[in-house]
Design an enzyme around this catalytic site. Structure first.
Site, PDB file in Angstrom:
ATOM      1  N   LEU A 212      48.664  15.256 -66.310  1.00  7.58           N
ATOM      2  CA  LEU A 212      49.039  16.652 -66.087  1.00  7.58           C
ATOM      3  C   LEU A 212      48.123  17.309 -65.046  1.00  7.58           C
ATOM      4  O   LEU A 212      46.927  17.045 -65.026  1.00  7.58           O
ATOM      5  CB  LEU A 212      48.948  17.412 -67.417  1.00  7.58           C
ATOM      6  CG  LEU A 212      49.964  16.970 -68.466  1.00  7.58           C
ATOM      7  CD1 LEU A 212      49.653  17.627 -69.803  1.00  7.58           C
ATOM      8  CD2 LEU A 212      51.369  17.326 -68.027  1.00  7.58           C
ATOM      9  N   ASP A 242      52.095  27.435 -73.993  1.00  3.78           N
ATOM     10  CA  ASP A 242      51.905  27.196 -72.562  1.00  3.78           C
ATOM     11  C   ASP A 242      52.411  25.796 -72.245  1.00  3.78           C
ATOM     12  O   ASP A 242      51.797  24.795 -72.620  1.00  3.78           O
ATOM     13  CB  ASP A 242      50.435  27.323 -72.181  1.00  3.78           C
ATOM     14  CG  ASP A 242      49.899  28.718 -72.436  1.00  3.78           C
ATOM     15  OD1 ASP A 242      50.584  29.679 -72.064  1.00  3.78           O
ATOM     16  OD2 ASP A 242      48.805  28.841 -73.027  1.00  3.78           O
ATOM     17  N   LEU A 243      53.539  25.696 -71.573  1.00  6.42           N
ATOM     18  CA  LEU A 243      54.232  24.442 -71.346  1.00  6.42           C
ATOM     19  C   LEU A 243      53.312  23.387 -70.731  1.00  6.42           C
ATOM     20  O   LEU A 243      52.689  23.613 -69.691  1.00  6.42           O
ATOM     21  CB  LEU A 243      55.435  24.673 -70.428  1.00  6.42           C
ATOM     22  CG  LEU A 243      56.311  23.465 -70.136  1.00  6.42           C
ATOM     23  CD1 LEU A 243      56.979  22.983 -71.413  1.00  6.42           C
ATOM     24  CD2 LEU A 243      57.347  23.819 -69.075  1.00  6.42           C
ATOM     25  N   ASP A 244      53.220  22.230 -71.398  1.00  7.13           N
ATOM     26  CA  ASP A 244      52.465  21.071 -70.909  1.00  7.13           C
ATOM     27  C   ASP A 244      50.989  21.373 -70.666  1.00  7.13           C
ATOM     28  O   ASP A 244      50.342  20.713 -69.846  1.00  7.13           O
ATOM     29  CB  ASP A 244      53.089  20.518 -69.619  1.00  7.13           C
ATOM     30  CG  ASP A 244      54.471  19.940 -69.863  1.00  7.13           C
ATOM     31  OD1 ASP A 244      54.701  19.425 -70.977  1.00  7.13           O
ATOM     32  OD2 ASP A 244      55.316  20.006 -68.956  1.00  7.13           O
ATOM     33  N   GLU A 245      50.438  22.363 -71.343  1.00 11.15           N
ATOM     34  CA  GLU A 245      49.026  22.689 -71.169  1.00 11.15           C
ATOM     35  C   GLU A 245      48.268  22.667 -72.495  1.00 11.15           C
ATOM     36  O   GLU A 245      47.174  23.204 -72.596  1.00 11.15           O
ATOM     37  CB  GLU A 245      48.880  24.059 -70.492  1.00 11.15           C
ATOM     38  CG  GLU A 245      49.412  24.088 -69.064  1.00 11.15           C
ATOM     39  CD  GLU A 245      49.179  25.418 -68.381  1.00 11.15           C
ATOM     40  OE1 GLU A 245      48.409  26.243 -68.923  1.00 11.15           O
ATOM     41  OE2 GLU A 245      49.766  25.640 -67.303  1.00 11.15           O
TER      42      GLU A 245
END
Length: 299
Positions: A212, A242-245
């Site tokens: 990521l 928080d998308l993909d975090e």
């Protein structure tokens, strides 16, 4: 909706897990934490078999500890054990702590779309007894993987996701509440809403097809090929609003070269995705992962 009855296959508790407890705690680092934990457990007749700890800073930094112990009659002793730990550890050190019985297998739901490699790997590892979990259900927004789940004796539920996702998520919550301890997104190609995360009440683990945040979105391996990448990676993380975090649990890479096509890169990616997701799920089910803000400590 497609369902099937699971194959009845009673699990034998491994000898090393019978009457075995796991204590995870975190607090500000200060003198006496390890001594208090060991003294408390041994005073109740427990034998500590494994202990691991980490401190960010000895002068008041965050402290983390995972303790594994054996205590005959653990299930019956749980109420007394929890009350004693709360008094001697929780209140004394202002600690957050969690106690589990290693013989209590995590109940897992797997969400999928059309891609099967991560699902099949987890189903196979459950059958082999490699991960301490029971896959309660597979939920798909497409029906494509029904046969794959059913061949392992796991119920498959098809929940289409239309323009208004609230109806589908309401059905998801109906299926999950009280029935699972963990949700795994095994290449589930839908965005999870904040409302769903607030309601579901259990952790979600996602596998992302990159280190990521590189190459996010559709066709990641085509983008990787166009950029001439030399490493293919994958990231398993807890899902947050928080998308993909969310906090990262595990990552992996394989080395590639300019000679490989995007299809070959995709095959490499499938391999590393399977490995990374399985490790993350196994570590979670073995109570090895402790969240710390937007990071993790993995023992």
């Amino acid at each position: 909706m497609t369902t099937t009855s699971p194959i009845v296959n009673p699990h034998v508790i491994p000898a090393e897990q019978a009457d075995t407890g796991r204590l995870l705690l975190s607090c500000s680092d200060q003198p006496g934490i390890v001594a208090a934990v060991t003294e408390t457990l041994t005073s109740l007749g427990a034998n500590i078999t494994d202990l691991d700890q980490f401190s960010e800073n000895a002068d008041g930094g965050a402290f983390f500890q995972r303790t594994v112990f054996h205590l005959p009659g653990l299930s019956a002793a749980m109420p007394e054990l929890k009350a004693t730990l709360d008094e001697r550890i929780g209140k004394r050190f202002d600690a957050k702590w969690r106690l589990t019985n290693a013989s209590d297998r995590k109940r897992v739901a797997i969400f999928v779309s059309k891609t099967d490699h991560c699902l099949l790997d987890l189903l196979w590892r459950q059958r082999r007894g490699e991960i301490n979990m029971d896959i309660s259900m597979v939920v798909g927004n497409h029906p494509d993987l029904a046969d794959a789940a059913q061949s392992f004796g796991v119920p498959f539920i098809h929940v289409p996701v239309g323009g208004d996702k609230r109806e589908a998520e309401a059905r998801h919550l109906e299926l999950l509440r009280g029935n699972v301890d963990l949700v795994v997104l095994a290449r589930y190609m839908q965005i999870i809403s904040d409302d769903f995360l607030a309601e579901v009440g259990v952790p979600l683990i996602n596998i992302h097809h990159s280190f990521l945040p590189a190459f996010v979105g559709a066709n990641p391996y085509k983008k990787a090929k166009e950029r001439g990448v030399k490493l293919i990676g994958a990231t398993a993380h807890y899902v947050t609003k928080d998308l993909d975090e969310g906090p990262i649990i595990d990552q992996g890479v394989v080395r590639v070269s300019h000679r490989e096509s995007s299809a070959e890169l995709s095959r490499h990616g499938s391999y590393v995705e399977r490995a990374v997701l399985s490790r993350a799920v196994q570590w979670h089910c073995d109570d090895r992962v402790m969240r710390h803000g937007n990071a993790t400590v993995v023992f």
